[in-house]
Design an enzyme around this catalytic site. Sequence first.
Site, PDB file in Angstrom:
ATOM      1  N   ASP A  66      15.028  25.559  17.312  1.00 24.33           N
ATOM      2  CA  ASP A  66      14.777  25.174  18.691  1.00 24.33           C
ATOM      3  C   ASP A  66      14.640  23.656  18.808  1.00 24.33           C
ATOM      4  OD1 ASP A  66      13.739  25.464  21.521  1.00 24.33           O
ATOM      5  OD2 ASP A  66      13.712  27.558  20.902  1.00 24.33           O
ATOM      6  N   SER A 117      14.810  33.547  26.431  1.00 32.84           N
ATOM      7  CA  SER A 117      14.273  32.721  25.348  1.00 32.84           C
ATOM      8  C   SER A 117      12.987  33.303  24.791  1.00 32.84           C
ATOM      9  CB  SER A 117      13.965  31.308  25.849  1.00 32.84           C
ATOM     10  OG  SER A 117      15.079  30.475  25.793  1.00 32.84           O
TER      11      SER A 117
END
Length: 609
Positions: free
Chosen positions: A161, A350
Amino acid sequence: MKKRTTIFLQDKTFLSASLLVAAAALAAVTPPAHGAKPQHVQQDDDLADSEYAHGRILVEPREGVSEAGFDEAIRPHKGKRRKMGQSNIHMIDLPPGSEKAALAKLRKDPQFKYVELDRRVKLSATTNDPYLGSEWHIGKIGAPAAWDLAQGAGVTIAILDSGIYSAHPDLAPRLVAGWNVDGNNADTSDVCGHGTAVAGVAAAAMDNGAGVAGVAGNAKIMPVRIAFKDASGSCYAYYSTMASGVTYAADHGARVVNLSYDSAPASAAVQSAANYLKSKGGLLFVAAGNNNRDEGYAPTSSMIAVSATDSADARSSFSSYGSFVSLSAPGSYIYTTNMSGGYSAWNGTSFASPVAAGVAALMMSANPALDGAKIESLLYSTAVDLGTPGRDIYFGNGRVNAAAAVAAARNASATVSKDTSAPTVAIASPSASSSVTGTVSVGVNAADNVGVARVDLKVNNTVVASDSSAPYAFSWDSKGVANGMAALVAVAYDAAGNVASSTPVSVNVANSTTVVSADTQAPTVKITNPVSGRVSGNVNVKVSAADNSGAAGIALALYIDGQLKATGSGSSLSYAWKTGGLSAGQHTLQSIATDKAGNRSSSSVQVTK
């Protein structure tokens, strides 16, 4: 000033009434018909200049392609190759502006499995709001019951990420060393805040008297930064950083990897990296996307694509869907850690993805003996079936159920039966009795009731290449054998050790011959995989060689820590190296090549387990 109206819920969370109304309206949005034709897969040729990286493309050579053959293919494009970790994925650096021209040419070259632009990808999150949310998802998936059996100890979850805020009190105790693949350094600080939020959903510390609890609150968190912030303040990653991050995590011991960015299932490079992770017993979880549409991606078994659900077990209004969706998980108003050291609520697939990833970590913690394939199977079989009975395009195999999944994983050892079924395997091309010259593309069809672990290609009883992921495709340099009939055989293996060989296919090798003067030049030889670094699990060792007198006269030998492990002839040699039983520390691989005239050369690589 207008008075704020709040509603007191049973879990003692206060929400704005106007926001609740808005959420209800969004949840009522009717998705397109099940049979609607998706129109959203964007081809490389259609990408605008701002949607991909300039000066590089991603490729994967077929197994058996020599170093010289690889370099020759990219030389006209002024390309320079870079290998991603111990995988077979390569980034090709090119003169900026030549990407699409090189793409068009190299896609026609049979030496490559795939060639793709390095697409720029956005994160799969919607706007966050500190007044929304609670940890409703923990109860919805039955996590407290799962925690009675396992809490994630002994498992590492890699968060690919924007980085992680390492000083957060709910994350700091769980962090292990990671890497910044975007900057090629050790700086894994969070540049956008997204990674910190995702990490908290998966594995924020539990039983610490403060904050929130992640789904697998005793698992370790490996931060792998794949993203960058552009001039507008938006966070993006590339296919290259995504694939590189997956291979890094696989090479450094992560069994669960979370990737909460759009379009991952559309990338051949990311799929290849996911298969590499699976070969080491790991699983990749990816976000389905937040576009409220059928993305049109083809289904893939390489990764677990997760769509989002709300507190009523309906599809979240923003969640993308399609036949590629494997699983669903809570993704609306998920309360989690933030980059300021506090907590806030987020929406998006997400956050559905790390919920599912956390459940997988709980399962692995409950029964460390289970491989990734069994964990995946139990995730699906224990999920709560939503929508159309069976797997569907909105919820995949259903909404993840931590309580049932962990209980099934803990009891799995008593119910797992021994796999005694051998794979099926056949050579699809070239056809029998055909004449071949130079580099020959060999296609193999292989299948198994559980899964194919690898396929070896043998030429005249010598293994020349191995492939561990479908489609099983090889590039064989026929100059490595004498002219005349050569027998091709494909050998398929499954994880249980069952083996099957194809029916031999004989082809006529008809390469031109030249008269060679006295040979005093030694052959060249190189171990192309693994490269120096860390290894784990099963490693596909590859040796590439060349000689001025031709590959037909080269004899190859591979030694590991001084012991002969494999021999062969020609331009390549493959060996399936099982590193599980090795002692920790350094190990040396050495390859020796000898030509017909007796000239010899060697190369070696040191790796660490």
